[in-house]
Structures are given as C-alpha cells and as structure tokens.
Design an enzyme around this catalytic site. Sequence first.
Site, mmCIF file in Angstrom:
data_model
loop_
_atom_site.group_PDB
_atom_site.id
_atom_site.type_symbol
_atom_site.label_atom_id
_atom_site.label_comp_id
_atom_site.label_asym_id
_atom_site.label_seq_id
_atom_site.Cartn_x
_atom_site.Cartn_y
_atom_site.Cartn_z
ATOM 1 N N ASP A 67 9.277 118.021 50.819
ATOM 2 C CA ASP A 67 8.857 118.089 49.421
ATOM 3 C C ASP A 67 7.819 117.024 49.089
ATOM 4 O O ASP A 67 7.851 115.901 49.608
ATOM 5 C CB ASP A 67 10.082 117.903 48.531
ATOM 6 C CG ASP A 67 9.760 117.974 47.054
ATOM 7 O OD1 ASP A 67 9.320 119.047 46.609
ATOM 8 O OD2 ASP A 67 9.932 116.955 46.353
ATOM 9 N N GLU B 24 4.987 120.691 51.832
ATOM 10 C CA GLU B 24 4.553 121.116 50.504
ATOM 11 C C GLU B 24 3.477 120.119 50.068
ATOM 12 O O GLU B 24 3.777 119.020 49.610
ATOM 13 C CB GLU B 24 5.711 121.113 49.510
ATOM 14 C CG GLU B 24 5.330 121.736 48.169
ATOM 15 C CD GLU B 24 5.685 120.880 46.967
ATOM 16 O OE1 GLU B 24 5.417 121.331 45.838
ATOM 17 O OE2 GLU B 24 6.212 119.771 47.137
#
Length: 621
Positions: A310, A353
């Site tokens: 993330d 990401e």
Amino acid sequence: MIAAPSEFDVHLFHEGKLYQAHKLFGSHLIKKRSATLLTRFTVWAPHAVSVSVVGNFNNWDPGAHPLEKLNNEGIWSIGVERDLEGEVYKYSIQTASGDVVLKADPYAFYSELRPNTASIVYDTKGYTWNDKLYRQRVRRRRPVYERPLAIYELHLNSWKQKEDGSYYTYRELADELIPYIKDRGFTHIEILPLTEHPLDASWGYQGIGYFSPTARFGTPHDLMYFIDHCHQEDIGVLLDWVPGHFCKDAQGLYMFDGEPTYEYDTFSDRENIEWGTANFNLAKGEVRSFLISNALYWIETFKIDGLRVDAVANMLYWANSEPAAVNPYTIEFLKELNTAVFNEHPQFLMMAEDSTDWSNVTTPVHEGGLGFNYKWNMGWMNDVLDYMERSPFERKHHHHKMTFSLVYAYSENFILPLSHDEVVHGKRSLLHKMPGDYWEKFAQLRLLLSFMIVHPGKKLLFMGAEFGQYDEWKFVQGLDWFLKEYDSHAKTDVFTKDLLAFYLGQKALYQLDHEPEGFEWIDADNAEQSIYTFIRKGKRKSDTLVIACNFTGITYETFKVGVPMKGKWTEVFNSNRTEYGGSGHFHETNTETENVSIHNRDQAISISIPPFGMTVWKPYK
C-alpha cells in the site's frame, strides 16, 4: 533465566537482516516432547529503563515478571516457567522520563478483539494444510506474466454480513465466499489488510498488530483454514500490506518505549498528517528486520500468494517535504524486501500501489529496479474513469484518454485496478458514475468492464461491481445483495461471469500482456464516432482477436474494420447480448473478409457495432 539470543542473531536484527525476527521476538511456547517448559517473551525497547510482562496470569503486577536486558541496544527477555497459551498480556514499560506505558506486543501472533487491546499468547503451529496439489500446480505453472490474472478485491467486514449485522467468521467465509469466487471465474482474491487494527473505519490500513490476523473473524488457525480452502479450489489469496505507516493508538507501536522507536525521530519525518498516522523509520535496521520478517511471516505461516504493498507513493518521498524529496531509505528497504521475498519464494506476487511516475518499479533489483513484479496502473484508472463519466457527446473531445495508456503500457508490468478507492467518499459506484438513463448506465458498466478485460495488463475489480452495486461502498454494512433479484443486476452478474470465462479462454488477452507484440491498433483516431478498434495477439496466429469498442449510444449496422488476415471471422463475444441486458445487436453467422483497403490493410470485415458495446472477432477455424 533464559538463554540469550545468539550474537549473530542480534547483529542481523540491528543491521536489518534478521528476516525471521518473529521467531526470536514476541511470545513463544518452549516445548520438549510436546510438554511446554516455559513461555518466552522477548521485546525490543531501546530507551526503556525497565520492562515487565503483565497479564491476568500475574494480576497485571509489573513486579511479578521483569524482563532481563540482554544487551545495550535494548533487547529484553524472560522465560516464564508456565504454559501461558491463551493468556492475554502486555508489556509494562518504564520510560526514561519516569512514566509507565502499557504496550501490546509488536510481534504478537494473536490479539484481543476490539475494543480490547491486549496481546494473546498463541501457537501458530498445529494446523494441518491440505493444499499440497495447489502448491505443486503453482510451482509447475508458466510465469504469471503469461497467464490470466483476474483479482476480486474485497473487504471482509462488508462483503456480506449476517442479518444481525455481525461478521462471518473465516471458516464461514470459506463456505460463503469461495463458491462465489469460483463460480464467477476470478483467479485470485485480494483482501484489504487483515493485520489487527483498532478502528473498523480504517479498513485495516491503520494497523497495530502486524503479526496478528484480526480477531474480528476468528483465530489465526481459522484464517489458515480459509486460505487452505481457497487453494483447494485453485484460488490464490493476496493481502493488502502497509509497511509505510502505522496507527498511533496508545497501545501500539507509537512512541513504544516513551521515545521514537519504530517511527522517525523528527516531527516532520514522523507524522503522516493526511492519515493521522506515524511513518515507519526505514533508516533503522531493527524496523527493516520487523517489516521484512512480517512479509515473510505472512507468506510462510499463512501461505498467501501475494502482497499488494500500500501507498508506495507516500513512502518514496519524505513526508511534508516541499518540494518533494526522495527518501533514500525507502528505496533501500523496498529493494531489500523484494530481494528477500523472491530469494525464498520466486512464484510470489509483490504488487506496488504506486501513483508516481517512478521508473523501473517492476524491474528486478539486480537490473537496477525496485524489484516488484507488478504495479497498479493508476494512470489508466484515472483516465478511463474520467472519460467514462463524461457525456457520450463530449467524449470525442477527450478521445486521447483511452489511448494514452498504450504509450506507456509496456514500461512496467501493470495491473488495471478498479478498486475500493474509486467507489467511496462520495465518488459513487462504477454503475452510478455512468451517465445517461438506467439502461445506458448498465450498458456502459458492461463496456467499462469489457474494456478493462481486453486492454493489456492484469485485472482487478472491487466487490459489488460484478452485479452493478448502485450505491457507493458502504464499509459499515454488507453489499446490496438484494439487487440481484432485479433483472438488470441479475443480467449484469451473468455478463461478468461470461466475460471472465471469455478472458480465461483467450490466450490473446493474457499471453503477451507485457510484450508490445501482443497489441496493435487498427484505428486509434476515430474520435468523431468514439470507436476504438485494435488487435490482441497470442503466440499463435490463430489466437488473434479483433476488438471494437463503441463509447456512444449510436448503433452501426454495417461498419468496416481492417483485419490482419483473409478468411472467415466469427464473433466470439458481444457485451450487448439480450441475456446481459443489451439490445441484442450481435452476429449469429460468420463473416467473410472483403478485398477492401482500409485502416492500412487490404482485408476488411463488415460488422454491426452495438450501442455502448464491445464486440470481439476471431479467425474461424
């Protein structure tokens, strides 16, 4: 008294290279011939004056079980001569300022269910796995780059809830979720973070127990059961993972021993103001050992198949820096992380990401890259959704938004994400984003999903879009499953299943996903009609697909498309079929090429192009 960890282990930990730190730190049951001799507790608290382990077993008395300081760099340990499995505990830490703080164990394998915050002594051993055939298949398969990858992203709290609003357990989800995924044809599921976290509304992205699967759905063994049963149905399991920042709740990592320990020392580097969290200090070897061990722990203990890392964009640059300045410790950490993972698990998926234009994110470390094997294509997502939300009559002025991604499509190994972030906080669901009347919204949702499937890159879709969830994601309650009782939603569900089955059956849609040879424009410049025509190719000529996407509501009964080879062509997919809720413009018979010069080709086929539809053609065998 307990034997100290070896000097070599201590050296590796402080250097940032103890990749099995969870086997040294935390609580461990020390057994001999199945009998537990003692429970060992070990913690890193470099600024602490004293540390004790407290819990129900000693009436939370900090004087009962003080830890011994093993070295001058803050490693503390004790062996309690009791079997404490299942007992709750915390560390009572006296700080240099004289305060006493109670902290959960950073390396705990299990934690209390919120709002309680203590760690639990838990033995992760003892689960019998039954996924041997799956793991053998994974090892034998071709590299993932040449295989289909269709990911169903979900939030376990809000995928489905019971009538009283309670959550399904990991074991109950094995019965509920796995058949659903299997029936729809997704190859993998990706679950929003399962590390223990205090606040449901953070969706797991603000964690405390990095080694503790959240107790919201059961025990660590229950999670193993769920993953095991996914594997038995040939479904891979991916987890979202957050190594950039962590929750600042009092029981967690923040100011662990009264001073910055896991976070940066200075306020500007430490504080992640946007999210109200603290940034991990990746300059510290002990923090790198913690995080890399954590990644390997999820891989080896729970046998997951991939991590979606993330907020890489937020890690690459120093927090609060103006202008943005690169954080060199992040670069070092990500390279070391990916090297450690792939050295042990070459078939694993490490997905970034990342919304920046950082180069070589998916280039191997030994070739100068960050070492991930996939990156989310945030540019594609932003351009496509911006285009789709515009009026069909306006789209001709933004034609380039649907073609620009092909300029850089092969610069990285991309995943095309239509994720949770695009359907929350007032952004509306994918269906609701589509302009027009009720029928047009569903037609354009089918077209959007079709375009994702035929565009180069692997695929990711957030839960609910498969049947046309109309409201945006409501993370406090389950999806609107009742919608499937309505015709348009039921037909959208049928469409999604057929679309994924089509994807899995067409090598041209995945075999050369990351090679420029796998894609060719027929006509990228038809802005006036908002029609895009192109070719997807596999390794064999016979796998070739010709694709036409029409982003207006106009029907073309006869539309000539230049094709790469002479002969008969057959329509193999049409998003406008009546069983999907479409108007039914599709071809029931094959079509023969004509000797017509068009689109820089000397052969063409005449096809019907449906409104807001995609049609796919293949050479007839």
